[in-house]
Design a protein around this motif. Structure first.
Motif, PDB file in Angstrom:
ATOM      1  N   LYS A 130      -8.111  -7.651  -1.194  1.00 54.68           N
ATOM      2  CA  LYS A 130      -7.802  -6.458  -0.408  1.00 54.68           C
ATOM      3  C   LYS A 130      -6.420  -5.955  -0.801  1.00 54.68           C
ATOM      4  O   LYS A 130      -5.544  -6.748  -1.178  1.00 54.68           O
ATOM      5  CB  LYS A 130      -7.807  -6.761   1.092  1.00 54.68           C
ATOM      6  CG  LYS A 130      -9.159  -7.091   1.692  1.00 54.68           C
ATOM      7  CD  LYS A 130      -9.038  -7.333   3.197  1.00 54.68           C
ATOM      8  CE  LYS A 130     -10.379  -7.666   3.821  1.00 54.68           C
ATOM      9  NZ  LYS A 130     -10.255  -7.924   5.287  1.00 54.68           N
TER      10      LYS A 130
ATOM     11  N   ASN B 112      -7.912  -2.213   2.426  1.00 50.51           N
ATOM     12  CA  ASN B 112      -9.099  -1.771   1.705  1.00 50.51           C
ATOM     13  C   ASN B 112      -9.605  -2.891   0.795  1.00 50.51           C
ATOM     14  O   ASN B 112      -8.818  -3.538   0.096  1.00 50.51           O
ATOM     15  CB  ASN B 112      -8.782  -0.542   0.855  1.00 50.51           C
ATOM     16  CG  ASN B 112      -8.334   0.636   1.692  1.00 50.51           C
ATOM     17  OD1 ASN B 112      -8.917   0.935   2.726  1.00 50.51           O
ATOM     18  ND2 ASN B 112      -7.270   1.306   1.252  1.00 50.51           N
TER      19      ASN B 112
ATOM     20  N   GLY C  12     -14.207  -1.859  -5.269  1.00 50.09           N
ATOM     21  CA  GLY C  12     -14.941  -2.215  -4.060  1.00 50.09           C
ATOM     22  C   GLY C  12     -16.287  -2.857  -4.334  1.00 50.09           C
ATOM     23  O   GLY C  12     -16.924  -3.359  -3.408  1.00 50.09           O
TER      24      GLY C  12
END
Length: 235
Positions: free
Chosen positions: A69, A74, A114
């Motif tokens: 992260k 995020n 991601g």
């Protein structure tokens, strides 16, 4: 041993954890840095934040797997791998892949968007970054090579060592069987390790081939030092 040292390279100082206010200010500074009229004060403030706060991505765990992260929380990589050999600061290398380790102890480059999608196969024993470049040093079976941020093999893992220091004038020194060569990061020129010595002399690359000293031309060919007329076209 050097692997563990590299894993801890981002933790050598006891730095403060960023607050939402610091992150907001950091994002403002990063936007200002993209402007042509960016002031020196802005650059100084960024340096002060870098010195005081830990801006590096963090590792988190879920179901015995690790993910990555950023400082805003995020998810850059879901919790799907065993470990990682590098973490990046919030304002550096945001589009660069991250080297991840699978359960077999092998490394690959994976996307940090991601998804954690691999862009190379899990075939390497270790992957590290060449500072201030878009290249990685990949290690396999005791040999080293270069891989690009896109996962392209630039030099196969066939060398004894690739310089892990800051490239000088864009040149990365290579060694194999006690011979020396180089890779020019700016032009992509690969000069295989065939020289007995390699050093810089007055901003030129100076090499020894057997008992002869000379320079390299722009295509990596050996130019004897006695041939002074060709020096201006040498590295």
């Amino acid at each position: 041993m050097h692997h563990q040292k590299q894993k801890n390279m981002n933790n050598f100082r006891n730095m403060q954890k960023v607050t939402p206010e610091v992150i907001e200010r950091l994002e403002f500074i990063l936007n200002e840095l993209e402007k042509e009229n960016c002031t020196l004060e802005i650059k100084v403030e960024l340096h002060e934040i870098e010195e005081k706060y830990d801006l590096y991505d963090c590792i988190f765990e879920e179901n015995d797997k690790k993910g990555v992260k950023d400082i805003k929380g995020n998810v850059r990589v879901p919790a799907m791998y065993k470990d990682y050999s590098l973490r990046y600061a919030f304002h550096h290398l945001r589009k660069a892949p991250i080297p991840a380790e699978n359960e077999d102890g092998k490394y690959a480059l994976i996307k940090a968007d991601g998804t954690g999608t691999p862009i190379t196969s899990f075939e390497y024993d270790w992957i590290s970054l060449v500072p201030f470049t878009s290249l990685f040093i990949a290690e396999k079976n005791g040999k080293e090579g270069l891989v690009s941020f896109e996962g392209e093999v630039i030099i196969p893992c066939e060398l004894d060592s690739v310089s892990k220091g800051l490239p000088v004038n864009g040149l990365i020194e290579l060694t194999n069987d006690n011979k020396h060569g180089l890779f020019d990061y700016k032009t992509g020129l690969y000069v295989k390790p065939i020289f007995d010595q390699l050093e810089e002399n007055n901003d030129n690359v100076y090499v020894r081939l057997n008992d002869r000293w000379g320079y390299l031309d722009e295509e990596g060919n050996f130019i004897d030092e006695a041939d002074e007329e060709t020096w201006e076209n040498c590295y």
